[in-house]
Design a protein around this motif. Structure first.
Motif, short mmCIF file in Angstrom:
data_model
loop_
_atom_site.label_atom_id
_atom_site.label_comp_id
_atom_site.label_asym_id
_atom_site.label_seq_id
_atom_site.Cartn_x
_atom_site.Cartn_y
_atom_site.Cartn_z
N LEU A 108 -27.06 -138.65 -56.24
CA LEU A 108 -27.26 -139.87 -55.43
C LEU A 108 -27.44 -139.51 -53.87
N ASP A 109 -27.21 -138.47 -53.62
CA ASP A 109 -27.57 -137.93 -52.48
C ASP A 109 -29.08 -137.34 -52.36
N GLU A 110 -29.46 -136.95 -53.57
CA GLU A 110 -30.75 -136.61 -53.75
C GLU A 110 -31.75 -137.67 -53.98
N LEU A 111 -31.26 -138.60 -54.52
CA LEU A 111 -32.04 -139.71 -54.44
C LEU A 111 -32.29 -140.62 -53.18
N ARG A 112 -31.14 -140.49 -52.37
CA ARG A 112 -31.26 -141.10 -51.23
C ARG A 112 -32.19 -140.31 -50.19
N ARG A 113 -32.09 -138.98 -50.36
CA ARG A 113 -33.03 -138.17 -49.74
C ARG A 113 -34.42 -138.49 -49.91
N ARG A 114 -34.65 -138.90 -51.34
CA ARG A 114 -36.15 -139.12 -51.47
C ARG A 114 -36.45 -140.52 -51.23
N GLY A 115 -35.65 -141.31 -50.68
CA GLY A 115 -36.02 -142.73 -50.34
C GLY A 115 -35.81 -143.67 -51.38
N THR A 116 -34.91 -143.32 -52.30
CA THR A 116 -34.58 -144.23 -53.59
C THR A 116 -33.30 -145.06 -52.94
N THR A 117 -33.76 -146.62 -53.52
CA THR A 117 -32.67 -147.34 -52.79
C THR A 117 -31.61 -147.91 -54.11
N LYS A 118 -32.12 -147.60 -55.24
CA LYS A 118 -31.18 -148.02 -56.33
C LYS A 118 -31.04 -146.98 -57.40
N ALA A 119 -30.01 -146.67 -57.84
CA ALA A 119 -30.02 -145.57 -58.82
C ALA A 119 -29.48 -146.28 -60.18
N TYR A 120 -30.13 -145.78 -61.46
CA TYR A 120 -29.76 -146.30 -62.73
C TYR A 120 -29.19 -145.05 -63.55
N VAL A 121 -28.24 -145.80 -64.54
CA VAL A 121 -27.87 -145.01 -65.37
C VAL A 121 -27.65 -145.77 -66.76
N THR A 122 -27.84 -144.73 -67.77
CA THR A 122 -27.69 -145.58 -69.01
C THR A 122 -26.43 -144.85 -70.00
N PHE A 123 -25.90 -145.55 -71.00
CA PHE A 123 -24.64 -144.75 -71.61
C PHE A 123 -24.61 -145.77 -72.82
N HIS A 124 -23.94 -144.73 -73.98
CA HIS A 124 -23.81 -145.49 -75.16
C HIS A 124 -22.38 -146.33 -75.06
N PRO A 125 -22.50 -147.53 -75.79
CA PRO A 125 -21.11 -148.31 -75.56
C PRO A 125 -20.31 -147.65 -76.87
N GLY A 126 -19.13 -148.17 -76.91
CA GLY A 126 -18.08 -147.88 -77.98
C GLY A 126 -17.02 -146.92 -77.57
N GLU A 127 -16.20 -146.31 -78.46
CA GLU A 127 -15.21 -145.34 -78.16
C GLU A 127 -15.46 -144.33 -77.50
N GLY A 128 -14.95 -143.92 -76.45
CA GLY A 128 -15.09 -142.81 -75.54
C GLY A 128 -16.34 -142.81 -74.65
N THR A 129 -16.78 -144.14 -74.53
CA THR A 129 -17.90 -144.46 -73.68
C THR A 129 -17.62 -144.13 -72.02
N PRO A 130 -18.69 -143.48 -71.34
CA PRO A 130 -18.34 -143.20 -70.01
C PRO A 130 -18.33 -144.48 -69.16
N GLU A 131 -18.56 -145.80 -69.73
CA GLU A 131 -18.74 -146.65 -68.92
C GLU A 131 -17.83 -147.02 -68.06
N PRO A 132 -16.39 -146.82 -68.17
CA PRO A 132 -15.34 -147.12 -67.40
C PRO A 132 -15.56 -146.13 -65.87
N PHE A 133 -16.26 -144.86 -66.21
CA PHE A 133 -16.49 -143.87 -65.19
C PHE A 133 -17.41 -144.41 -64.13
N TYR A 134 -18.51 -144.71 -64.80
CA TYR A 134 -19.58 -145.26 -64.02
C TYR A 134 -19.55 -146.55 -63.32
N LEU A 135 -18.73 -147.39 -63.91
CA LEU A 135 -18.24 -148.80 -63.09
C LEU A 135 -17.37 -148.37 -62.08
#
Length: 168
Positions: A108-135
């Motif tokens: 996120l710091d690198e994206l900000r340094r480059r002037g980015t205003t939004k960061a995206y991530v994708t992840f698989h749903p289901g058991e063990g998903t990193p969704e709670p981590f990212y949210l």
């Protein structure tokens, strides 16, 4: 959590073997590509990939890769460019110690340094998903899918971002 000073460093001949040897917990293997595939994609995508080793002391504890200014969905919006978190792998032995948050913060710091205003991530749903981590880091789900993966976005202009990441 982290008692030392981790850092993100470029992939080098000195750390590539340790990166390729990284393994998540067996129940997470279906959720993230092996680091060797990520490194091949970084090579193939050149300037739009930002791969880094997560290092603590002399030990490689993880891998993170950002995507930079790519055309997200050329069929729908040929001018629509996005940046964000492409891959995150923290060694099974080092999970739960704050390295994942540290790595995401570095991207996120690198994206900000480059002037980015939004960061995206994708992840698989289901058991063990990193969704709670990212949210938990402040990403919010969109209505989009990228293949079979869910898409989430984080506003980098949000003044509460540093507090939400609980890293300072």
């Amino acid at each position: 959590m982290i008692d030392s000073t981790p850092r993100l460093v470029p992939v080098t001949p000195e750390n590539v073997d340790a990166l390729c040897a990284l393994r998540t917990h067996p129940h997470q293997e279906h959720l993230v590509s092996p680091v060797v595939k990520s490194l091949a994609e970084a090579y193939a995508h050149g300037a739009t990939a930002w791969p880094r080793a997560v290092v603590d002391g002399d030990e490689v504890v993880g891998f993170v890769m950002a995507f930079l200014d790519i055309v997200w969905n050329p069929a729908v919006d040929p001018e629509g460019r996005r940046s964000g978190l492409w891959r995150l792998t923290i060694s099974a032995d080092h999970q739960g110690k704050g390295y994942g948050r540290f790595a995401v913060r570095g991207v996120l710091d690198e994206l900000r340094r480059r002037g980015t205003t939004k960061a995206y991530v994708t992840f698989h749903p289901g058991e063990g998903t990193p969704e709670p981590f990212y949210l938990g880091l402040g990403f919010r789900l969109t209505d989009e899918l990228s293949g079979d993966q869910r898409v989430a976005v984080l506003d980098l202009d949000d003044g509460d971002l540093d507090r939400d990441l609980d890293l300072d």
